[in-house]
Design an enzyme around this catalytic site. Structure first.
Site, mmCIF file in Angstrom:
data_model
loop_
_atom_site.group_PDB
_atom_site.id
_atom_site.type_symbol
_atom_site.label_atom_id
_atom_site.label_comp_id
_atom_site.label_asym_id
_atom_site.label_seq_id
_atom_site.Cartn_x
_atom_site.Cartn_y
_atom_site.Cartn_z
ATOM 1 C CG LEU A 1 47.772 -51.717 41.660
ATOM 2 C CD1 LEU A 1 48.609 -50.449 41.556
ATOM 3 C CD2 LEU A 1 47.296 -52.173 40.296
ATOM 4 C CB VAL B 1 41.525 -48.893 47.884
ATOM 5 C CG1 VAL B 1 40.966 -50.188 47.303
ATOM 6 C CG2 VAL B 1 40.699 -48.456 49.079
ATOM 7 C CB CYS B 2 45.439 -47.857 44.234
ATOM 8 S SG CYS B 2 44.079 -46.747 43.806
ATOM 9 N N PRO B 3 47.075 -49.753 46.184
ATOM 10 C CG PRO B 3 48.296 -48.954 48.018
ATOM 11 C CD PRO B 3 47.215 -48.574 47.047
#
Length: 187
Positions: free
Chosen positions: A51, A46-48
């Site tokens: 970002l 999920v993080c990328p």
């Protein structure tokens, strides 16, 4: 106790930004709006997406005088490695703050102690270094940069117009409210 209107606690951290390592501390924040965008870890799922969404909207944040700090408990070396190996992360123009000592994550009360990673926390900090917006999401729920941009505009508006408030779903240019006895029970 809520973190709203509290000053960012002292910290000193390294960040990867525009091909180099830089130092960031609480004094770096003064005089401009800042977003601390905590995420659990580099090289994840999920993080990328989050970002990358911020990167796609970074120019709009910059027009508002806002700096973004993507923050995880990874090292600045890991941030560089992720930046160099991922098409999504390579487009980031904002600093990737490293928090391997967990000081920053603890200061913002988002550290998951048992796992050594941060919650998905978003904090908008005003030019005086005070936290104006706090949002925490479960680890499996991504955030939306456009909604964050709307919230920043609202925070900046009420900072510039202290006798007004922004109602639900307010967007730049729309009517605000001036709290008064005359409005009680009429909205």
């Amino acid at each position: 106790m809520s973190l709203i209107n509290t000053e960012v606690k002292p910290f000193s951290a390294k960040a990867y930004h525009n091909g180099e390592f830089i130092d960031v501390n609480e004094e770096s924040l003064k005089g401009k709006w800042n977003i601390f965008f905590f995420y659990p870890a580099d090289f994840t799922f999920v993080c990328p997406t989050e970002l990358g969404d911020l990167a796609d909207n970074y120019e709009e944040f910059q027009k508002l005088g806002v700096e973004i700090y993507g923050v995880s408990t990874d090292t600045h070396f890991t941030h560089k490695a992720w930046h160099d190996s991922s098409d999504t992360i390579s487009k980031l123009n904002y600093p990737m703050l490293a928090d391997p000592t967990h000081v920053v994550s603890r200061n913002f009360e988002v550290l998951i102690e048992a796992d050594g990673v941060a919650e998905r926390g978003t904090f908008v900090v005003d030019p005086q270094g005070k936290i104006q917006i706090v949002e925490i999401n479960a680890g499996n729920i991504g955030r939306n940069a456009e909604e964050l941009l709307r919230k920043v505009k609202a925070a900046q508006y009420v900072a510039a117009h202290p006798n007004e408030v922004c109602p639900a779903k307010w967007k730049e240019g729309e009517a605000t409210l001036a709290p008064s006895l005359d409005l009680v029970g009429k909205i």
